[in-house]
Design an enzyme around this catalytic site. Sequence first.
Site, PDB file in Angstrom:
ATOM      1  N   GLY A  23      42.408  37.435  46.819  1.00 45.66           N
ATOM      2  CA  GLY A  23      40.841  36.455  46.896  1.00 45.66           C
ATOM      3  C   GLY A  23      39.793  34.982  46.902  1.00 45.66           C
ATOM      4  O   GLY A  23      40.807  34.589  45.201  1.00 45.66           O
ATOM      5  N   LYS A  65      32.611  50.033  33.189  1.00 42.15           N
ATOM      6  CA  LYS A  65      33.008  49.043  31.502  1.00 42.15           C
ATOM      7  C   LYS A  65      32.798  49.607  31.017  1.00 42.15           C
ATOM      8  O   LYS A  65      33.835  49.274  29.895  1.00 42.15           O
ATOM      9  CB  LYS A  65      31.698  47.889  31.272  1.00 42.15           C
ATOM     10  N   LYS A 124      36.982  46.128  37.512  1.00 48.82           N
ATOM     11  CA  LYS A 124      36.693  47.179  36.723  1.00 48.82           C
ATOM     12  C   LYS A 124      36.261  47.911  37.721  1.00 48.82           C
ATOM     13  O   LYS A 124      37.429  49.935  36.955  1.00 48.82           O
ATOM     14  CB  LYS A 124      35.131  46.340  36.081  1.00 48.82           C
TER      15      LYS A 124
END
Length: 434
Positions: free
Chosen positions: A13, A206, A106
């Site tokens: 990425g 999260k 996440k």
Amino acid sequence: MTDYRRLRVALLGAGAVGSQVARLLLKHSGELADRAGATLELAGIAVRNLDAPREGDLPRELFTTDAESLIVGADIVIELMGGIEPARTYLLQAINSGADVVTANKALLATHGPEIFDAADQVGAEVYYEAAAAGAIPIIRPLRDSLAGDRVQRIMGIVNGTTNYILDRMDTEGAEFADVLADAQRLGYAEADPTADVEGFDAAQKAAILASLAFHTTVPLESVHREGITSIDKTMMDAARHAGYVVKLLAVCERLGDESEESISVRVYPALVDRSHPLASVHGANNAVFVQAEAAGNLMFYGAGAGGVQTASAVLGDVVSAARRHIAGGVGVGESTLANLPIVDIGRVTTRYQITVEVDDRPGVLATVAGTLSDGRVSIATLEQTVAGEDAATARLVIGTHKALEQDLSETVERLAASGVVERVVSVLRVEGD
């Protein structure tokens, strides 16, 4: 110069965070080698499209579309692609090939964390994910390592910068939700589709990660109660300000009961926070996490919750840790999720509330409202009445409650709405941060 062992680093990425990680790996290679005790060689950067525009002036020869080949032979794999697939497949491939992995994903950890940690445990690898919650703020290591010998009782945090930016401007400027959201999108704080932020999905992911660490219990994402901020309007913000509160989207992770019968609650919702509380002073797109531990007491972690270079700082900290582990040898430290505490429904949570209703302005109404609350085991702490309608036929009641059970409160509000004296339930907001 010191002759360091060379470690191959594969980066998956090259978006806002990935490009910054690559830039800093190349720019500060000497310093990072001294800190890690190993030369960190950026072996390549896997991307979907070689010709896509990217930040920074990175060498084109580093880029490849063949992520699987890049992973083979890597000592450390950094996953910054986002999403579930193919990120999950690549991480598992990296772990099974013997690499340590660093991720800021996440969504992946909140949904497939146990599978990934299990795979790492089987081969003695380690998963690092400091950047997966609250961006540049160091919160994962304090929960996993520094507080491992303590008992965390409660976590309350602002973990989404977009919603904090929106709510902060609504509070300080009196702006409307739609106007501030449009500004947030224009400034790049919010995506074109802001659902993940404004509906609380990002914060819930999260919260699941933080709760799993704090309470040594696997917390599935579906166990996190989630509410967003789309219902918050200027009237509610004005009422909160008048009462001495500010509205914040909070992630609350809480240990309930005593040691003989413990459980945990994990929830995300907009709540009223007293303006004297440290979280009330968190402005703009910043994040903050307030931790209450049995021995350590109250701790607060504050800083940038997003941003390419800020998040890259957390990622590179993990890379250095992974490199040090490789040099020292030995197996990775597994996740401590053996407590297996039950996760309770939101209905069993106890907190305070502010209920705002519009009622007929006539004799006997207050007695009916007070009686309905009393019958529902909800005790009134404060009550303020103002005229709501231009013809003075309607009054607005702002009722502050003592602590009440969520289930009792919810049922009582339904009875108020059906009582015949309440024209409209304007809002029900929880009060946190006592």
